[in-house]
Write a protein that holds these residues in place. Structure first.
Motif, PDB file in Angstrom:
ATOM      1  N   LYS A  64       0.860  -1.041   0.093  1.00 11.22           N
ATOM      2  CA  LYS A  64      -0.106   0.093   0.064  1.00 11.22           C
ATOM      3  C   LYS A  64       0.815   1.290  -0.086  1.00 11.22           C
ATOM      4  O   LYS A  64       0.710   2.380  -0.666  1.00 11.22           O
ATOM      5  CB  LYS A  64      -0.801   0.059   1.273  1.00 11.22           C
ATOM      6  CG  LYS A  64      -1.721   1.202   1.523  1.00 11.22           C
ATOM      7  CD  LYS A  64      -2.563   1.116   2.811  1.00 11.22           C
ATOM      8  CE  LYS A  64      -3.184   2.437   3.115  1.00 11.22           C
ATOM      9  NZ  LYS A  64      -3.809   2.415   4.506  1.00 11.22           N
ATOM     10  N   ARG A  65       1.986   1.365   0.880  1.00 12.50           N
ATOM     11  CA  ARG A  65       2.590   2.528   0.991  1.00 12.50           C
ATOM     12  C   ARG A  65       4.135   2.555   0.574  1.00 12.50           C
ATOM     13  O   ARG A  65       4.671   3.555   0.309  1.00 12.50           O
ATOM     14  CB  ARG A  65       2.736   2.963   2.839  1.00 12.50           C
ATOM     15  CG  ARG A  65       1.401   3.211   3.299  1.00 12.50           C
ATOM     16  CD  ARG A  65       1.870   3.921   4.656  1.00 12.50           C
ATOM     17  NE  ARG A  65       0.664   4.058   5.440  1.00 12.50           N
ATOM     18  CZ  ARG A  65      -0.267   4.948   5.143  1.00 12.50           C
ATOM     19  NH1 ARG A  65       0.380   5.821   4.229  1.00 12.50           N
ATOM     20  NH2 ARG A  65      -1.287   5.156   5.760  1.00 12.50           N
ATOM     21  N   PRO A 103       3.022   8.848   8.603  1.00 14.83           N
ATOM     22  CA  PRO A 103       3.419   7.910   7.609  1.00 14.83           C
ATOM     23  C   PRO A 103       4.537   8.522   6.584  1.00 14.83           C
ATOM     24  O   PRO A 103       4.470   9.913   6.141  1.00 14.83           O
ATOM     25  CB  PRO A 103       2.336   7.618   6.612  1.00 14.83           C
ATOM     26  CG  PRO A 103       1.181   8.161   7.283  1.00 14.83           C
ATOM     27  CD  PRO A 103       1.571   9.262   8.410  1.00 14.83           C
ATOM     28  N   ALA A 104       5.587   7.983   6.452  1.00  8.53           N
ATOM     29  CA  ALA A 104       6.618   8.420   5.344  1.00  8.53           C
ATOM     30  C   ALA A 104       6.302   7.979   4.103  1.00  8.53           C
ATOM     31  O   ALA A 104       5.276   7.267   3.665  1.00  8.53           O
ATOM     32  CB  ALA A 104       8.134   7.699   5.810  1.00  8.53           C
ATOM     33  N   LYS A 105       7.011   8.761   3.012  1.00  8.21           N
ATOM     34  CA  LYS A 105       6.628   8.646   1.584  1.00  8.21           C
ATOM     35  C   LYS A 105       7.808   8.161   1.092  1.00  8.21           C
ATOM     36  O   LYS A 105       8.749   8.567   1.086  1.00  8.21           O
ATOM     37  CB  LYS A 105       6.265   9.822   1.213  1.00  8.21           C
ATOM     38  CG  LYS A 105       4.774  10.353   1.612  1.00  8.21           C
ATOM     39  CD  LYS A 105       4.140  11.511   0.838  1.00  8.21           C
ATOM     40  CE  LYS A 105       3.070  11.887   1.519  1.00  8.21           C
ATOM     41  NZ  LYS A 105       1.960  12.613   0.796  1.00  8.21           N
ATOM     42  N   ILE A 106       7.751   7.069   0.326  1.00 14.11           N
ATOM     43  CA  ILE A 106       8.528   6.522  -0.715  1.00 14.11           C
ATOM     44  C   ILE A 106       9.093   7.666  -1.803  1.00 14.11           C
ATOM     45  O   ILE A 106       8.107   8.323  -2.236  1.00 14.11           O
ATOM     46  CB  ILE A 106       8.392   5.213  -1.258  1.00 14.11           C
ATOM     47  CG1 ILE A 106       7.024   5.280  -2.218  1.00 14.11           C
ATOM     48  CG2 ILE A 106       8.417   4.198  -0.387  1.00 14.11           C
ATOM     49  CD1 ILE A 106       6.842   3.720  -3.000  1.00 14.11           C
ATOM     50  N   LYS A 107      10.214   7.713  -2.032  1.00 10.83           N
ATOM     51  CA  LYS A 107      10.857   8.555  -3.092  1.00 10.83           C
ATOM     52  C   LYS A 107      10.158   8.629  -4.460  1.00 10.83           C
ATOM     53  O   LYS A 107      10.227   9.693  -5.062  1.00 10.83           O
ATOM     54  CB  LYS A 107      12.364   8.639  -3.086  1.00 10.83           C
ATOM     55  CG  LYS A 107      12.928   8.878  -1.872  1.00 10.83           C
ATOM     56  CD  LYS A 107      14.527   8.746  -1.885  1.00 10.83           C
ATOM     57  CE  LYS A 107      15.222   9.084  -0.523  1.00 10.83           C
ATOM     58  NZ  LYS A 107      16.621   8.974  -0.574  1.00 10.83           N
ATOM     59  N   PRO A 109       7.239   6.728  -6.013  1.00 11.87           N
ATOM     60  CA  PRO A 109       6.194   5.724  -5.969  1.00 11.87           C
ATOM     61  C   PRO A 109       5.745   5.149  -7.306  1.00 11.87           C
ATOM     62  O   PRO A 109       5.338   3.845  -7.289  1.00 11.87           O
ATOM     63  CB  PRO A 109       4.890   6.427  -5.414  1.00 11.87           C
ATOM     64  CG  PRO A 109       5.299   7.831  -5.437  1.00 11.87           C
ATOM     65  CD  PRO A 109       6.835   8.107  -5.652  1.00 11.87           C
TER      66      PRO A 109
END
Length: 122
Positions: A64-65, A103-107, A109
């Motif tokens: 999901k994230r 929540p962190a975000k991936i660089k 997506p």
């Protein structure tokens, strides 16, 4: 000849995937890879226990994230009671910068989604 016993064993889920056994194996066997494969087989065969449930939730959240957000994992696995029980520790970890309260975000997506699609997971 004890395949069912292996698939239903809780010991299987104690492996933390640290790969020390693989790095130290004098015969070049990759035990950690075997364990991960057996875990995947157990899940596909519908083996249900706390460990398979945790593993499934963990994988779903990564899909999901692209990254784990510990409070969400805790909520999905143990519900509100588990979150409240661990709140004090969570606050300490957040204050020390060991866990983000958001929540962190991936660089990238898009690249992550492409990798999931390539692996057949999306």
């Amino acid at each position: 000849g004890e395949w069912e016993k292996v698939l239903n064993s809780n010991a299987l889920w104690l492996c933390t995937s640290c790969y020390i056994c693989t790095s130290r194996c004098p015969r070049g066997v990759r035990p950690s890879d075997v364990i991960e494969a057996v875990k995947a087989i157990a899940i596909r065969q519908g083996i249900q226990n706390d460990s398979t449930r945790f593993n499934q939730i963990f994988v779903e959240l990564v899909q999901k994230r692209g990254i784990i957000f510990e409070p969400e994992l805790m909520q999905k696995y143990g519900g509100l009671p588990a979150m409240l029980e661990q709140a004090k520790l969570g606050i300490k970890l957040a204050l020390k910068g060991k866990m983000s309260p958001l929540p962190a975000k991936i660089k990238n997506p898009r690249k992550f989604i492409q990798a999931l699609e390539k692996a057949g997971k999306k």
